[in-house]
Design a protein around this motif. Structure first.
Motif, PDB file in Angstrom:
ATOM      1  N   GLU A  21       0.839  -1.189   0.000  1.00 47.40           N
ATOM      2  CA  GLU A  21       0.000   0.000   0.000  1.00 47.40           C
ATOM      3  C   GLU A  21       0.881   1.248   0.000  1.00 47.40           C
ATOM      4  O   GLU A  21       1.828   1.341   0.770  1.00 47.40           O
ATOM      5  N   PRO A  22       0.559   2.220  -0.826  1.00 46.72           N
ATOM      6  CA  PRO A  22       1.345   3.457  -0.855  1.00 46.72           C
ATOM      7  C   PRO A  22       1.007   4.350   0.336  1.00 46.72           C
ATOM      8  O   PRO A  22      -0.089   4.283   0.891  1.00 46.72           O
ATOM      9  N   ILE A  23       1.936   5.195   0.708  1.00 47.94           N
ATOM     10  CA  ILE A  23       1.727   6.139   1.799  1.00 47.94           C
ATOM     11  C   ILE A  23       0.942   7.360   1.314  1.00 47.94           C
ATOM     12  O   ILE A  23       0.338   8.070   2.096  1.00 47.94           O
ATOM     13  N   GLU A  24       0.926   7.584   0.009  1.00 48.36           N
ATOM     14  CA  GLU A  24       0.240   8.750  -0.552  1.00 48.36           C
ATOM     15  C   GLU A  24      -1.253   8.701  -0.272  1.00 48.36           C
ATOM     16  O   GLU A  24      -1.859   7.643  -0.282  1.00 48.36           O
ATOM     17  N   GLY A  25      -1.824   9.876  -0.021  1.00 45.51           N
ATOM     18  CA  GLY A  25      -3.263   9.968   0.165  1.00 45.51           C
ATOM     19  C   GLY A  25      -3.626  10.828   1.350  1.00 45.51           C
ATOM     20  O   GLY A  25      -2.791  11.524   1.926  1.00 45.51           O
ATOM     21  N   ASN A  26      -4.903  10.767   1.709  1.00 45.61           N
ATOM     22  CA  ASN A  26      -5.412  11.520   2.852  1.00 45.61           C
ATOM     23  C   ASN A  26      -5.590  10.585   4.034  1.00 45.61           C
ATOM     24  O   ASN A  26      -6.104   9.470   3.879  1.00 45.61           O
ATOM     25  N   TRP A  27      -5.182  11.060   5.210  1.00 43.78           N
ATOM     26  CA  TRP A  27      -5.199  10.253   6.421  1.00 43.78           C
ATOM     27  C   TRP A  27      -5.861  11.027   7.556  1.00 43.78           C
ATOM     28  O   TRP A  27      -5.646  12.236   7.698  1.00 43.78           O
ATOM     29  N   LYS A  28      -6.637  10.344   8.375  1.00 42.77           N
ATOM     30  CA  LYS A  28      -7.211  10.941   9.576  1.00 42.77           C
ATOM     31  C   LYS A  28      -6.201  10.742  10.700  1.00 42.77           C
ATOM     32  O   LYS A  28      -5.835   9.613  11.030  1.00 42.77           O
ATOM     33  N   THR A  29      -5.755  11.849  11.293  1.00 39.57           N
ATOM     34  CA  THR A  29      -4.757  11.778  12.353  1.00 39.57           C
ATOM     35  C   THR A  29      -5.403  11.389  13.681  1.00 39.57           C
ATOM     36  O   THR A  29      -6.629  11.372  13.804  1.00 39.57           O
ATOM     37  N   ALA A  30      -4.589  11.143  14.686  1.00 42.01           N
ATOM     38  CA  ALA A  30      -5.096  10.780  16.010  1.00 42.01           C
ATOM     39  C   ALA A  30      -5.923  11.913  16.618  1.00 42.01           C
ATOM     40  O   ALA A  30      -6.832  11.665  17.403  1.00 42.01           O
ATOM     41  N   SER A  31      -5.636  13.161  16.230  1.00 42.08           N
ATOM     42  CA  SER A  31      -6.390  14.300  16.776  1.00 42.08           C
ATOM     43  C   SER A  31      -7.665  14.582  15.978  1.00 42.08           C
ATOM     44  O   SER A  31      -8.423  15.488  16.313  1.00 42.08           O
TER      45      SER A  31
END
Length: 111
Positions: A21-31
């Motif tokens: 899986e690529p690291i590229e993209g949108n991610w929801k952070t812990a905050s």
């Protein structure tokens, strides 16, 4: 026969690395903020897209497949740490360390 098995194992390893899986993209952070990870200058930049610090670049990491390393900045304190990221499916485990011994981890979710 042994050479054929070794060649097959090497070929399978190359295919597996490409399928990560690529690291590229949108991610929801812990905050709860959204962070975008996108290519920039031969690495991947981490930029907050929502929340209190929207628009702030908080990291830059290099790597491929599932393992990355670089620097990550805590937007609250503006302190920069050695950063590590590991992608596993829709989860990104981010770790920031001081002197490689004092580390904090967070898991982000792919959006």
């Amino acid at each position: 026969m042994r050479k054929i098995i070794l060649a097959m194992a090497l070929a399978f390893g190359a295919v597996s690395a490409q399928a990560a899986e690529p690291i590229e993209g949108n991610w929801k952070t812990a905050s709860g903020s959204t962070a975008q990870i996108a290519p920039c200058g031969g690495a991947f930049c981490v930029t907050l897209k929502s929340g209190k610090f929207a628009g702030k670049q908080i990291g830059k990491m290099s790597g491929n497949g599932e393992s990355y390393k670089g620097e990550i900045t805590d937007p609250e304190t503006d302190k920069t740490y050695s950063g590590y990221g590991t992608v596993s499916g829709n989860a990104l485990k981010m770790k920031g360390c001081v002197l490689s011994i004092l580390c904090k981890s967070q898991t982000w979710s792919r959006l």
